[in-house]
Design a protein around this motif. Structure first.
Motif, mmCIF file in Angstrom:
data_model
loop_
_atom_site.group_PDB
_atom_site.id
_atom_site.type_symbol
_atom_site.label_atom_id
_atom_site.label_comp_id
_atom_site.label_asym_id
_atom_site.label_seq_id
_atom_site.Cartn_x
_atom_site.Cartn_y
_atom_site.Cartn_z
ATOM 1 N N MET A 552 78.486 132.112 43.355
ATOM 2 C CA MET A 552 77.785 132.780 44.447
ATOM 3 C C MET A 552 76.401 132.182 44.686
ATOM 4 O O MET A 552 75.933 132.128 45.834
ATOM 5 N N GLU A 553 75.748 131.684 43.611
ATOM 6 C CA GLU A 553 74.394 131.155 43.782
ATOM 7 C C GLU A 553 74.366 129.863 44.599
ATOM 8 O O GLU A 553 73.312 129.448 45.090
ATOM 9 N N TRP A 554 75.522 129.227 44.773
ATOM 10 C CA TRP A 554 75.558 128.021 45.599
ATOM 11 C C TRP A 554 75.144 128.311 47.035
ATOM 12 O O TRP A 554 74.620 127.440 47.726
ATOM 13 N N ALA A 555 75.386 129.521 47.483
ATOM 14 C CA ALA A 555 75.052 129.886 48.868
ATOM 15 C C ALA A 555 73.554 129.785 49.148
ATOM 16 O O ALA A 555 73.139 129.666 50.303
ATOM 17 N N GLU A 564 80.366 125.212 50.768
ATOM 18 C CA GLU A 564 81.667 124.865 50.194
ATOM 19 C C GLU A 564 82.560 126.094 50.070
ATOM 20 O O GLU A 564 82.114 127.174 49.688
ATOM 21 N N LYS A 565 83.838 125.879 50.366
ATOM 22 C CA LYS A 565 84.849 126.930 50.189
ATOM 23 C C LYS A 565 85.742 126.641 48.985
ATOM 24 O O LYS A 565 86.593 127.466 48.633
ATOM 25 N N VAL A 566 85.561 125.462 48.372
ATOM 26 C CA VAL A 566 86.270 125.117 47.148
ATOM 27 C C VAL A 566 85.238 124.756 46.086
ATOM 28 O O VAL A 566 84.044 124.612 46.377
ATOM 29 N N PHE A 567 85.688 124.591 44.861
ATOM 30 C CA PHE A 567 84.811 124.297 43.730
ATOM 31 C C PHE A 567 85.098 122.870 43.256
ATOM 32 O O PHE A 567 85.958 122.655 42.415
ATOM 33 N N PRO A 568 84.411 121.868 43.824
ATOM 34 C CA PRO A 568 84.662 120.489 43.383
ATOM 35 C C PRO A 568 84.130 120.258 41.973
ATOM 36 O O PRO A 568 82.972 120.543 41.679
ATOM 37 N N LYS A 569 84.998 119.757 41.103
ATOM 38 C CA LYS A 569 84.615 119.442 39.731
ATOM 39 C C LYS A 569 85.097 118.037 39.393
ATOM 40 O O LYS A 569 85.754 117.373 40.199
ATOM 41 N N MET A 570 84.790 117.578 38.183
ATOM 42 C CA MET A 570 85.169 116.219 37.817
ATOM 43 C C MET A 570 85.395 116.096 36.325
ATOM 44 O O MET A 570 84.757 116.773 35.519
ATOM 45 N N HIS A 571 86.364 115.255 35.975
ATOM 46 C CA HIS A 571 86.466 114.714 34.619
ATOM 47 C C HIS A 571 86.304 113.209 34.808
ATOM 48 O O HIS A 571 85.202 112.752 35.087
ATOM 49 N N LEU A 572 87.351 112.409 34.659
ATOM 50 C CA LEU A 572 87.231 111.010 35.057
ATOM 51 C C LEU A 572 87.197 110.894 36.569
ATOM 52 O O LEU A 572 86.590 109.989 37.131
ATOM 53 N N THR A 573 87.894 111.794 37.236
ATOM 54 C CA THR A 573 87.958 111.805 38.693
ATOM 55 C C THR A 573 87.624 113.200 39.212
ATOM 56 O O THR A 573 87.550 114.154 38.442
ATOM 57 N N MET A 574 87.453 113.317 40.526
ATOM 58 C CA MET A 574 87.140 114.606 41.127
ATOM 59 C C MET A 574 88.405 115.407 41.389
ATOM 60 O O MET A 574 89.485 114.846 41.558
ATOM 61 N N TYR A 575 88.251 116.720 41.445
ATOM 62 C CA TYR A 575 89.356 117.601 41.782
ATOM 63 C C TYR A 575 88.802 118.946 42.228
ATOM 64 O O TYR A 575 87.605 119.229 42.041
ATOM 65 N N ALA A 576 89.656 119.763 42.819
ATOM 66 C CA ALA A 576 89.261 121.107 43.249
ATOM 67 C C ALA A 576 89.639 122.094 42.150
ATOM 68 O O ALA A 576 90.829 122.303 41.883
ATOM 69 N N ASN A 577 88.647 122.683 41.518
ATOM 70 C CA ASN A 577 88.913 123.612 40.421
ATOM 71 C C ASN A 577 89.704 124.818 40.933
ATOM 72 O O ASN A 577 89.350 125.433 41.940
ATOM 73 N N GLY A 578 90.806 125.133 40.264
ATOM 74 C CA GLY A 578 91.631 126.257 40.699
ATOM 75 C C GLY A 578 92.555 125.944 41.849
ATOM 76 O O GLY A 578 93.330 126.800 42.284
ATOM 77 N N GLY A 579 92.466 124.713 42.382
ATOM 78 C CA GLY A 579 93.380 124.286 43.431
ATOM 79 C C GLY A 579 92.862 124.528 44.836
ATOM 80 O O GLY A 579 91.753 125.038 45.054
ATOM 81 N N LEU A 580 93.679 124.120 45.813
ATOM 82 C CA LEU A 580 93.392 124.332 47.227
ATOM 83 C C LEU A 580 94.561 125.118 47.808
ATOM 84 O O LEU A 580 95.649 124.578 48.017
ATOM 85 N N TRP A 581 94.342 126.405 48.072
ATOM 86 C CA TRP A 581 95.415 127.291 48.526
ATOM 87 C C TRP A 581 95.409 127.366 50.045
ATOM 88 O O TRP A 581 94.414 127.764 50.658
ATOM 89 N N VAL A 582 96.524 126.960 50.643
ATOM 90 C CA VAL A 582 96.598 126.865 52.099
ATOM 91 C C VAL A 582 97.892 127.487 52.623
ATOM 92 O O VAL A 582 98.870 127.655 51.892
ATOM 93 N N LYS A 583 97.846 127.809 53.917
ATOM 94 C CA LYS A 583 99.054 128.153 54.662
ATOM 95 C C LYS A 583 99.158 127.191 55.843
ATOM 96 O O LYS A 583 98.139 126.743 56.378
ATOM 97 N N MET A 584 100.378 126.867 56.234
ATOM 98 C CA MET A 584 100.605 125.935 57.331
ATOM 99 C C MET A 584 101.654 126.506 58.275
ATOM 100 O O MET A 584 102.541 127.250 57.845
ATOM 101 N N ASN A 585 101.550 126.123 59.534
ATOM 102 C CA ASN A 585 102.551 126.499 60.529
ATOM 103 C C ASN A 585 103.444 125.304 60.809
ATOM 104 O O ASN A 585 102.948 124.193 61.055
ATOM 105 N N GLU A 586 104.749 125.542 60.776
ATOM 106 C CA GLU A 586 105.696 124.454 60.985
ATOM 107 C C GLU A 586 105.704 124.001 62.436
ATOM 108 O O GLU A 586 105.537 124.795 63.359
ATOM 109 N N ASN A 587 105.912 122.690 62.604
ATOM 110 C CA ASN A 587 106.063 122.120 63.926
ATOM 111 C C ASN A 587 107.519 122.274 64.352
ATOM 112 O O ASN A 587 108.419 121.777 63.679
ATOM 113 N N ASP A 588 107.761 122.936 65.459
ATOM 114 C CA ASP A 588 109.134 123.217 65.892
ATOM 115 C C ASP A 588 109.936 121.952 66.156
ATOM 116 O O ASP A 588 111.155 121.936 66.010
ATOM 117 N N GLY A 589 109.247 120.862 66.505
ATOM 118 C CA GLY A 589 109.981 119.643 66.842
ATOM 119 C C GLY A 589 110.290 118.757 65.666
ATOM 120 O O GLY A 589 110.945 117.718 65.812
#
Length: 591
Positions: A552-555, A564-589
């Protein structure tokens, strides 16, 4: 089998040194006292020897500084400013950096030090030099113009050896790069059949979960896709991590029982162990020479590497067995379309350790870097709907809603490359890197009126591409804004073309990433296939676990960190801590 922990080994060697020093020093003092006619009690001699250790250490440190000053004077250079911490050995600085690794934003604390001390600073943690720079000129010196004077070095090798072994990312010789380079020719990296098979599996998994009404951890999905692609590409034996069930969000009201296959369960274990091993060696490198003391009771890399090795070693043994049984005509043939990296490597060496290390090193590059970059790309696409719409327009207009893209399609898609590059600018997948100087040298001063900086021989020199990519004096006042057009409009000529070393997502010089074009192709292919299948992407913050939420203090901070809406962290490389949770709408075509 008894496993000697790094801490026990470290303390044992220290004990041997101090006992040896005590015996030598006390014997010498007693002998000299006897020659002078004095009879000094043994306990007093031993006490004096023990008390002399900090004195000798202080004399050594002071002598080192005097020597450094004299050598810098001879070169007409100045000493790099040292951080002055509140505690001896800058222990407070080390503590803050390790804490920031857990709860901070990449670069936290370091940007304050650079503002205070200048563009180059010596962290001087535990009386050991660690010079940090974000200057493109200094990074150019390290990677290109004075490349031979900067090596990974024995300290880095020792910190990383438990996981990286003697592979390409933990060595300085040309041998390791030369034996892997043949797998990254245009012919090898342009075979999209592998990408297509694996991407369709991933998209099908994505559709299934979304149709259940749940958000998907996009980072987890991309990690499975790239792991399967990498293991099939590297040694023709896919780990099949996509066969395991995708995780459900933490707030799901119903968790169907997922019956894992034996291979799917093994894939999950392998992926977890792979991540744990990288986290361990990342902390070791950041802790300096005292890291073994944090692993006195257990070698933290041992258990995860047992899991990783249990998967890789049988594959290596099978490859060597096939080589032994091959006919003379078959041996040495590695130019066929289905030849893997392992097929090539077994014709170069029979050493199973070298084979395992090379494969593991390339797998880290092939899996983690691509998966994380794809994650941050879709984080931006979910956050910037106008960018998503423009990118989809380019894809549909050039390729259509269903056709498989080819090499020429990807090469011609300028906006797609700009989106990838802008993501790599803000989230370069290897945000920090380090080398060690071989001999005394200098770095040019960013202020021409001042002398150059003196870099002593044997000094760890760290550089941050992450921080350099966000410097407003290098990229303009909007440096922290996500804007792919900066790689298409006048800003490209104004900033990047004028100084290409301000943009280094894949390193540069003789150690430039061998898999750079492979990564671009794989990421481009997956983005195209996803946006053919789905018309929109949105973040589902409610589905993200608590650890995925930025503190919260990042604000209260400034710049991108505050939004930021995600928590970027790093070990050897960067990653989103806890993942990136998304929803998508399918393309009908789409198919």
């Amino acid at each position: 089998m008894v496993v000697i922990t790094p801490g026990v080994d470290y303390l044992t060697k220290g004990l041997v040194f101090f006992v040896g020093y005590g015996i030598f020093a006390s014997t010498s003092v007693s002998y000299l006292a006897a020659r002078a006619g004095y009879d000094i009690p043994r306990w007093m001699v031993l006490a004096a020897c023990a008390g002399s250790v900090p004195l000798m250490s202080t004399i050594y440190v002071v002598g080192q500084k005097i020597s450094r000053w004299r050598r810098s004077y001879a070169l007409g250079a100045r000493i790099v400013p040292e951080v002055q911490g509140a505690y001896p050995g800058n222990l407070d600085v080390l503590h803050i950096q390790i804490k920031n690794l857990e709860v901070g934003y990449p670069g936290d604390g370091l940007d304050d030090l650079l503002k205070k001390y200048g563009p180059v600073v010596n962290m001087r943690v535990l009386w050991s030099d660690l010079i940090l720079t974000t200057s493109p000129e200094h990074i150019k010196t390290i990677l290109a113009t004075d490349f031979q004077n900067y090596v990974k070095g024995p300290r880095f090798h020792n910190n990383m050896e438990a996981v990286l072994g003697t592979g390409v990312f933990n060595s300085d010789g040309k041998f390791h790069r030369s034996i892997t380079r043949p797998m990254f020719t245009r012919e090898k990296i342009s075979h999209f059949e592998l990408f297509d098979r694996r991407s369709q599996l991933a998209i099908n998994k994505l559709r299934e979960r979304l149709r259940e009404g749940y958000a998907v951890d996009f980072q987890d999905l991309m990690s499975r896709f790239t792991l399967d692609s990498a293991t099939e590409f590297l040694f023709g034996n896919c780990v099949e991590s996509l066969s395991a069930g995708l995780p459900y969000p933490h707030n799901a009201t119903y968790f169907p029982i997922v019956q894992l296959t034996a291979k799917g369960d093994a894939a999950n274990q392998f992926a977890r162990a792979f991540l744990q091993a990288q986290e361990v060696i990342s902390i070791r490198e950041r802790s300096g020479w005292v890291w073994p003391l944090f692993e006195t009771t257990a070698d933290k890399s041992y258990q995860p590497m047992q899991v990783v090795n249990a998967y890789i070693e049988p594959i290596v043994k099978e490859a060597l067995r096939k080589k032994q049984k091959a006919s003379p005509q078959e041996k040495g043939v590695t130019d066929s379309d289905d030849a893997t990296l392992l097929d090539h490597l077994v014709n170069v060496t029979d050493d199973p350790v070298v084979l395992k290390d090379e494969i593991l090193n390339i797998m880290i590059a092939g899996r983690d870097t691509t998966a994380s970059t794809l994650t941050f790309i879709f984080y931006f696409l979910a956050s910037y709907p106008d960018v998503l719409a423009r990118l989809r327009d380019e894809i549909i207009s050039k390729i259509g809603p269903n056709r498989r893209p080819d090499y020429d399609d990807i090469r011609d898609m300028k906006y797609l490359r700009a989106v990838i590059n802008e993501t790599l600018r803000l989230y370069p997948i290897v945000p920090f890197n380090i080398r060690e100087s071989v001999k005394d040298t200098t770095w040019v001063s960013e202020d021409p009126s001042k002398p150059p900086y003196f870099i002593p021989a044997g000094t760890k020199t760290a550089y941050s591409v992450f921080m350099m990519h966000r410097r407003k004096d290098l990229w303009g006042p909007d440096a922290e804004e996500f804007d792919p057009d900066r790689f298409l409009d006048a800003r490209l000529q104004k900033y990047v073309s004028k100084n290409p070393f301000i943009f280094l997502p894949f390193n540069a010089g003789p150690r430039i990433c061998l898999g750079q074009q492979f990564a671009y192709n794989e990421m481009s292919f997956m983005i195209i296939r996803l946006l053919q299948a789905f018309s929109s992407v949105e973040l589902d913050l409610a589905s993200a676990p608590p650890e995925a939420q930025p503190p919260m203090e990042w604000a209260q901070a400034t710049g991108r960190k505050a939004t930021e809406k995600v928590f970027p962290k790093m070990h050897l490389t960067m990653y989103a801590n806890g993942g990136l949770w998304v929803k998508m709408n399918e393309n009908d075509g789409a198919n």
